[in-house]
Each structure stands twice: as C-alpha cells, then as structure tokens.
Design an enzyme around this catalytic site. Structure first.
Site, PDB file in Angstrom:
ATOM      1  N   SER A 759      25.977   5.463  33.845  1.00 17.34           N
ATOM      2  CA  SER A 759      25.663   4.044  33.751  1.00 17.34           C
ATOM      3  C   SER A 759      24.320   3.754  34.413  1.00 17.34           C
ATOM      4  O   SER A 759      23.286   4.234  33.954  1.00 17.34           O
ATOM      5  CB  SER A 759      26.803   3.217  34.363  1.00 17.34           C
ATOM      6  OG  SER A 759      26.705   1.867  33.993  1.00 17.34           O
ATOM      7  N   ASP A 833      31.531   2.052  23.649  1.00 10.60           N
ATOM      8  CA  ASP A 833      31.213   1.529  24.978  1.00 10.60           C
ATOM      9  C   ASP A 833      31.279   0.002  24.968  1.00 10.60           C
ATOM     10  O   ASP A 833      30.592  -0.652  24.189  1.00 10.60           O
ATOM     11  CB  ASP A 833      29.812   1.999  25.401  1.00 10.60           C
ATOM     12  CG  ASP A 833      29.526   1.791  26.870  1.00 10.60           C
ATOM     13  OD1 ASP A 833      30.029   0.804  27.437  1.00 10.60           O
ATOM     14  OD2 ASP A 833      28.794   2.607  27.451  1.00 10.60           O
ATOM     15  N   HIS A 867      33.160   3.146  28.065  1.00 10.58           N
ATOM     16  CA  HIS A 867      32.119   3.385  29.071  1.00 10.58           C
ATOM     17  C   HIS A 867      32.427   4.613  29.921  1.00 10.58           C
ATOM     18  O   HIS A 867      31.549   5.380  30.265  1.00 10.58           O
ATOM     19  CB  HIS A 867      31.977   2.152  29.953  1.00 10.58           C
ATOM     20  CG  HIS A 867      30.757   2.179  30.818  1.00 10.58           C
ATOM     21  ND1 HIS A 867      29.491   2.292  30.308  1.00 10.58           N
ATOM     22  CD2 HIS A 867      30.603   2.112  32.167  1.00 10.58           C
ATOM     23  CE1 HIS A 867      28.598   2.297  31.291  1.00 10.58           C
ATOM     24  NE2 HIS A 867      29.256   2.189  32.432  1.00 10.58           N
TER      25      HIS A 867
END
Length: 954
Positions: A759, A833, A867
C-alpha cells in the site's frame, strides 16, 4: 468482465529492456463478530504479539551455515520454467510456515468463569473468493447468503471452565451443529448462560447458504436453531442481532415478502446523469464500489433491507417495525429502550453508504416507536480536511453508568475543520423519555474535536478531545452529577509523544453489561483511585505498566510493570469486575500476556496481593524451525539529526564473523509527524514475539535473509510546514540511514539490499527506486498507488487537494519519475482492490509507464483478491513471485550493480538539481516525484504492519 477474471490464474506482464511478453495461463476479511462497544473480552490467538483486547463482537475480520552462499546457490538453481504456468508454490521452508495450523480465538464469559476457544481454519481456497458478489455503496455483498462477502468464520467452539487456581478445565465442545458449519458473530448473553451465533453451510454448487441464527447452552454444550420456521434467515449486510435481555434477541431478518432480486434492464432507461448546477463544493477521496445507476440503487436496497423480529429462547417470534435498512441496534443498559439507526434514500453515486441519509429513532424494548432523535441528510459535502465531520447529531450512545440516558455530540463549525470557532463541539445528554418541553442538557463544550467519553459514575467521567493538525490531545475530568464542580484538564499532551502517554483507564463490566471506569480503593485511604494501563514507551522500548492513579492529586503508584530483560508483558483486562462498587487493590485479579523474542504469547491470571501468576494457555511455537531467530531493535541517526529505529531480524545460527554479510530485505511504511523529537521516539519492544503473517517479509528468514522490519521513515512537517512538501528528500535520507546502518553492522551485503512494502509502503518502494537507486538492487511493491493525480482530493494524511499543492502531488508520484527507475521492480496487485486510492489501475498504468521506458519490471494481477491477499493460491503465488524476484535480482546481483548504482546516483542527483533550477526559473513544477469509511474519527494510529481493513461507520 476482464481478461484476468476469465483466466482464473494470476495475470502476469513482464518487461525487460529487451522484450515484452504476455503470459496467458498454461480480503483483511470482514469481522467475525458484530461490532458493539459493550462486550466481553476476546483475543485472537495467533503467532504474533497481541496488540489489543477487542470486544467480543468486534474481533475479526534447513539452511546452510553460510547464509549468503546458501541463498546464492538457490538463486543459481532457480527455474523460470514455471513463469506463466498458473499458480505456483514457494519453497517448502516458506510454505511450511504459512501452512502452520492457526491458533484459536479466545473469548471470556461475562462473569470471567469460562473461556471459549473459537477454532479457525487456515487460508481459504480461491473458490471462496470467486463466489459472485455485489459491489454496492462502498461495501461488497454475497447475494446468496445476504451477508458481507468474503467473511471468515469459525469451524467450532470449545468451552473451558476457569478453575479457582486460574487453570483451565477440560474442553467441552458445542455439539449439534450441521456438518461443515461455518460460524460467525459469536455473542454471549448478558448472564453468560447462552451463546448466539450464525450458521451457514456450503451448498452443492459451492455457494454459501443463507445464515441461520443458532443458540447454545453453555453448561451442556447443546445448540439448536433459534427459529423453528425454516424460512427465517439473518440479514447481516449491516447489523445482525443483539441480546435485548437474557432470553430475547432483536434480529435483522430477510423479509419474508421479498421476491427475486431486481433484474438489470437490457436497455437502459436513459443516460447516466450527475449534475452540480447548484455549484456546491463536493470533494471526496477516491472511494470504490460506489453505486453507479438506478439499478444499483434498487439492488442495494433489496439486499440491505431487513425486517426486525423479537425472538425469545422459548421459540416466540414477533415482527416489529417495518422493513428498512437497519444499520445498528443498541439496547439501553436497563433493557427498556433500543436505539435504532437506519439509512434511506436519496442515495449517492459519490460517497459510500456511511454518508447516506441517516435516521435514528428511539424504541421501547418490545419494539414500539417512541420518538425520532434525528434524520440527517445526505452528507456528500464533508470537507476532506482532517477532523471534518458530519453536521447534526453524531456519536449517539447510551451513558454507560446510567439506566437510560442518551449522550451525543454536535459540531459548531458546520463540520468544517478549517473554520475557526469556539466551542467546536458540544456534548449533550437527555433521558430516554424526556418531559414535555424539556431541553437537552449541555454536558461539556470542546475546542478540539470530540473523541469519546469513559463513564464511571456521577462523580467521575473522562472526556477526550483531539486536533490532528497540531497533534494535540486532551483529557478532561468531569463530575457529571455535580454542576458545582468545574471540569478540569487532566492530561494535555501531543498524541505523537508516546513517552508522555500516561495510559488509559481500565474499565470494569457492570451487571448491565456496559463498561465503566473501575474505581480502586486502598485500605485506610479515602482517596479516589483508578488504574492506568500504559504501553510504557521508553528510549529502550516499551515497558508496559499498571499505575494506581489518584484522580484528585494526580499522584501515582506503579503496582505492576513488565519484565524488561527477556519478556514483553501486557495487562489485558480486569478479571474480578463482576460486582458493583469499588475494587480493593489487594483483591485485584487481571489477565496478562507474556511473550519473548522466541516464545509465543501466553496468557496468565495475576492475583493480588501476592501477584502470583497462573498460566492459562500453552500455545505451541507456530514455526519451531525459526525458534532461534535473532531479533534486535536498533537505533541510528538520519543526516538531519532525527533519531530512527528499526527491528533487525537475522536467521537462526547466523554468525556475521563466520558467515559474512547476507542479502537483506527492508520492509517499511512511512509515517507523518509534526516534530523531530516525536519522530525519533522508540515504539515497540525488543522482546515482542516475532509474529509471521502469511505474506510477512519475515518469511525470508527461512531463506537466510537479513530482514530490516519497519525502519522508521518519518516525514516531518514542523510548525506551519507541510510534511509532504519535502517527502522525497526525507524518504531518501531515512532509507540511506537504514542502509548505512545494516552495512556498518556487517550483516547486509551492500549490493544485495532489496526494498519492499504494501500500500503506502509500495508507494515508498517505487519512490526509493526512482530517487535512491544507489541504495537498493530491486524492489517489491504490493497494492500501491503510484500516480497521485489520480487521488486529487487527498491521500493518506495529505488533506490538500491537487490544485492546492500541485508540485507536491507531482513530486511525490513515482509514476511521473518512471523514466528514472532502472532497478528491477515487481508490482503485485489484487484485481478487486477496494481500498480508497489504490485502484488496480494504479499498478496497470505504472507498469505501462515503466515498460515504456524500458525498465526491468513485472506485474502480477491476482484474480478476486482485494487490498490484502486472502486465498491460499494467491498467497502462495505472491510468495513464489517474491522469492523468485529476490533470488534472481538480489541474491544473484553481481558486483557490477554497485558501479551502476554509483552512476545512477550521480545521474539522478544532477537531473533533479537541473530540473529543479529549470522549473524554478520557468515557474512550473519539476517532473519528479486507506483509508477507511469511518467519518467520525478520534485520531489515526500509524502502523508498520500489513493489517488492512475497511470499516463502515453509521
């Protein structure tokens, strides 16, 4: 439907400076518990330190002696024949750690006399993630089960009695469940006699059945469906059920009158139109899975609408209210009233359902409407500035120490944190059934943003407020029942200053099932004491403590402290809090955890006055092959004087004098600070157990790597300075300091240091390869965002827009600097995601930019993954890809790399300087370069671990 989805295999694009080829094939899961602030303690027993105690409803979702030689041999033998041949498995030494059986989750009964072992499975198969889901209003719904999609679950429940000496009695299994039952939302009744939970099973076609509500007798272990009728099922898209009293539950069910889902028309009724002819200013983050058209609106309403029913343990079922989108149900402490929250039309195509129109009503416990508390309009226009909130009543709750008193807060700045006003928030209270013409009572006025209340009784309550811009946090001490006693500030400090953190008050459970501040008494002493449970941050690491705190004088006595030499211990919960009134300090009983660098977390019952500890768990080491790993918390300094820390892990039996420097993987996540002093403070303990998650960089200890975990990457903006305006410079300086330190220690080979992150850590990785190529031989970037112009209304902690800080957005974007990335970079991204900002498109476009400049790069898209990566096939393939990349471009990196790095460093530096001067003269900008759905936030905590969850607040 994309090509990726058709293939059902990781979709891989790879580019080198010489050729491009396309190889066709040859979740942080949602919570296991319903969210509720008043619940009994629960602990996820897993192979890592336990950072917090969650309410029961809220938990969920053989190497060679010479490491370098061993890794080099593995690299030379690495076979690329698997490239593009579907899902692959990493080496066995990694696979065995990931496949280790998971430890259970623990849940204590309300009276602390029993303990549940909630049994879990290991990684789910990809088929579970491949089940159809509806992406609506910022959430994802499994239409077959009418619940959130991708829910994890328990496979069984074991009950242990806690004996008088603190040990556990024999296990009694909950029995009577259907074969293959998947359990969720495990909830104790207030008297601890029953458990309620949902049950679903897999259908023959592989889909999940709808959820049925079951209850279990804790004494006998027998369980049964609560509803005798076979057609009553839970609707758990939002709230699902709550105990009203010890024999009655309020349950969200699928309406019996509901028909088939709406059909999407083959021909649209018209164009999709959005308009802002009123010239409203509406700014929002890049939320995903939003509603797109009228069909989506109808589908969301179809799945989210529930019929409430009151269900008794004797089988009585009474529908109450009308079908609606019920998002929360909160009974009063005296069990006479219920706060009912719903959302309704008009919906929005711009924001998730947490900002839809919200109505809060007060009902009697038998389901009769009393009055409306508020009906808030659609909130599309909440400013993106930190501490901005929704207008109107918010944080509506019951006062925990009273039978049925409501408390809420209202903003005085229109919800806009940029507006200067005093007070900024006002807290109100009123009885559930107020008298005619009776007005709410102003409880307290705040100049910062409201952050919650810890109630005790009429003589004591603690009110919290904070302000992100200055990192200020205040704790007020109040006497709710005495207007003559003025509120006073108890603590006024910086939220970044962990060394000054006095700790948090320990709470005790009331007979009503709420939690209030525990008052403590000492024999022969009339003073009022509370217990402060603190993390005990020090320059040597965290040393948790328990202080006896005089609420009037501010004096304190340390009555317990963690071992400092070998172990890391924490206070988890009070265990003798069942009776009302003050607790004698000499009769304290608390639950503690204890772990070391190499010993898994265990739980103990600690009793006063002897402070004798009884061990109640005996979990095995989850990966004994790494039980002798070496862990050290190291400190070093950035060139501007900022003190930095990191955790250095070394493989078992490694000797730097004998084995020489190792290949090294640095894994981190940047954080923002307002002061250099706070940025330099030590966080964490050197004695914490080395927890290894399914995609953790620590897995490469088994491959004889040195791992530099969580080196602090502080991005500091002191005073009026914006931290991100010097992001690249501070990022590079922090990385340089970390690399220099591991090289100085002789544990890392200077030509074989790789960097990675997830991330915002992936964003960091790409920037380091662009702006500090002399430091690293390759990088791994997972689920990142690389072009900040695609997140124009803020990202991470940046709350300026692209148009307010154009140069910062451009300078921070590695996409803009793709032409400078010459080191190998592996990009991995989930195809589904749903994290705000990190659209899969970010990796797609970044890869194309890299490829367009001849960079050595590889892109792996994981079908059905979000994610974070959940399915075993996906996780194993990510580890295979990562291991291949590290072996090929780190372990096997030649000595020529250092020469190339030096040249790149000189070239990059001169380019940046030249561009900076040219841009300055021309007046332009240089070409270099999670979010969650909760609206009312206290303050953000930074973590350097891969824990990802998207929560929706109503």
């Amino acid at each position: 439907m994309s090509l990726h989805r058709h293939l059902f295999k990781p979709f891989i694009l790879s580019a080198t400076p010489r050729f491009l080829y396309l190889k066709p094939p040859t979740l942080p899961p949602p919570s296991l518990f319903r969210s509720h602030p008043l619940a009994s303690p629960i602990i996820r027993a897993k192979a890592m330190r336990f950072s917090s105690l969650l309410p029961v409803h809220a938990a969920e979702n053989g190497g060679a002696s010479n490491g370098a030689a061993s890794s080099a041999s593995a690299a030379s033998d690495f076979d690329d024949s698997s490239l593009g041949n579907g899902y692959c498995l990493p080496p066995r030494e990694i696979r065995d750690i990931v496949d280790a059986p998971p430890l259970p989750t623990l849940s204590f009964s309300p009276h602390r006399d029993k303990l549940l072992f909630l049994k879990r499975r290991s990684l789910p198969p990809l088929a579970d993630l491949a089940k159809p889901e509806e992406k609506l209003a910022g959430i994802r719904i499994d239409g077959k089960s009418n619940s959130r999609s991708r829910m994890s679950f328990y496979t069984g429940i074991g009950i242990h009695r806690i004996m008088d000496d603190g040990t556990l009695g024999p296990e009694r299994e909950i029995h009577g469940l259907p074969s293959g039952a998947k359990l969720n939302f495990v909830t104790w009744s207030n008297d601890g006699c029953f458990l309620a939970f949902s049950v679903r099973i897999d259908e023959e076609d592989g889909s999940s059945s709808r959820l049925s509500l079951w209850v279990a007798d804790v004494e006998t272990g027998e369980c049964r469906p609560l509803f005798q009728a076979p057609d009553i099922f839970l609707n758990s898209v939002f709230d699902n059920f709550v105990w009203i009293n010890n024999s009655t539950l309020l349950v969200c069910t699928i309406p019996l009158s509901r028909g088939d889902p709406p059909k999407k028309p083959l021909t649209p009724p018209g164009p999709k139109v959005q308009s802002n002819e009123q010239k409203n200013i509406i700014q929002s983050r890049t939320y995903q899975d939003l509603l797109k058209d009228e069909y989506d609106e109808d589908l969301f309403e179809y799945y989210a609408t529930s019929q409430l029913v009151l269900a008794s343990l004797d089988g009585t079922v009474n529908p109450v209210g009308t079908p609606a989108i019920y998002t929360s149900m909160d009974p009063s402490p005296d069990e006479n009233y219920i706060l009912i929250a719903t959302i309704h039309r008009p919906f929005s195509f711009l924001v998730p359902c947490g900002r839809f129109p919200k109505k809060v009503d007060l009902w009697t416990a038998d389901g009769k409407f009393l009055r409306e508390l508020c009906d808030l309009p659609l909130a599309e226009d909440i400013p993106i500035t930190h501490n901005s909130v929704r207008r109107g009543m918010r944080s509506i709750n019951w006062r925990a120490d009273k039978p049925s008193t409501l408390v809420w807060v209202e903003t005085q700045d229109g919800g806009d944190a940029k507006i200067e006003v005093s007070p900024r928030d006002i807290i109100y209270t009123e009885p559930a059934e107020r008298l005619e013409n009776e007005l709410p009572v102003v409880f307290h006025k705040l100049d910062f943003r409201y952050g919650g209340i810890s109630w005790c009784d009429d003589s004591l309550a603690l009110v919290y407020e904070s302000w992100y811009r200055t990192r200020k946090i205040r704790t007020w001490i109040m006497s709710p029942g005495s207007e003559s006693v003025s509120p006073r500030i108890l603590f006024d400090r910086s939220s970044e200053d962990v060394y000054s953190d006095p700790g948090s008050p320990m709470l005790r459970r009331t007979p009503a099932g709420t939690y209030v501040i525990a008052k403590i008494k000492k024999e022969g002493d009339e003073s009022t004491y509370i217990l402060l449970n603190g993390s005990g941050a020090t320059p040597e690491g965290n040393v948790p403590f328990l202080d006896l705190f005089d609420i009037n004088t501010g004096s304190k006595e340390r009555i317990w402290e963690s071992d400092k030499e070998k172990y890391y211990e924490t206070v988890v919960a009070l265990m003798n809090d069942q009776n009302e009134g003050e607790i004698c300090v000499n009769q304290l009983k608390i639950l503690t955890s204890k772990e070391s660098k190499t010993e898994n977390t265990q739980y103990f019952m600690l009793s006063w006055p002897e402070k004798k500890a009884h061990q109640i768990t005996n979990f095995p080491h989850p990966y004994p092959q790494l039980s002798s790993l070496k862990k050290e918390m190291i400190r070093y300094e950035r060139k501007d004087g900022v003190q930095l820390t990191a955790t250095l892990y070394l493989p078992p039996d490694y000797d730097p004098a004998r084995d020489g420097p190792l290949p090294c993987l640095m894994w981190s996540y940047p954080g923002e600070f307002k002061s250099k002093d706070a940025a330099g403070q030590v966080r964490g303990s050197p004695n914490e157990f080395a927890g290894i998650g399914s995609t953790s960089p620590l897995l490469w200890l088994a491959r004889r790597f040195a791992i530099l975990s969580g080196p602090t990457i502080p991005i500091i903006g002191e005073g009026n300075d914006e931290a991100n305006d010097s992001y690249v410079e501070q990022l590079v300086a922090s990385a340089e300091a970390a690399v220099e330190e591991v090289i100085r220690r002789g544990v890392a080979h200077p030509d074989k240091i790789s960097v990675g992150g997830h991330s915002y850590g992936a964003f960091m990785t790409a920037n380091l390869l662009a702006h500090a190529p002399h430091l690293f031989c390759c990088g791994i970037a997972r689920s990142g965002a690389y072009n900040r112009t695609l997140t124009p209304f803020g990202f991470q902690n940046e709350d300026r827009t692209l148009w307010e800080a154009t140069s910062t957005y451009v300078d921070m974007s590695p996409f803009i600097s793709a032409n400078k990335i010459k080191k190998p970079i592996l990009l991995i991204h989930g195809e589904e995601d749903n994290n705000p900002g990190t659209l899969t498109m970010q990796s797609d476009r970044f890869f194309n930019a890299l490829k367009g400049h001849g960079a050595l790069c590889r892109l792996v898209i994981l079908p059905f993954e979000s994610h974070g990566y959940a399915a075993r096939e996906s996780v194993m393939h990510v580890l295979w890809e990562t291991d291949r990349w590290l072996q090929k471009y780190c372990v096997a990196n030649s000595s020529e790399a250092s020469k190339d790095s030096s040249a790149l460093k000189e070239s990059t530096t001169s380019t940046i300087d030249a561009e900076g001067k040219a841009v300055s003269a021309a007046g332009g900008v240089p070409e270099q370069e999670c979010a969650d759905l909760v609206i009312d936030r206290f303050h953000m905590t930074r973590r350097y671990h891969e824990r990802w969850a998207i929560r929706t607040s109503f």
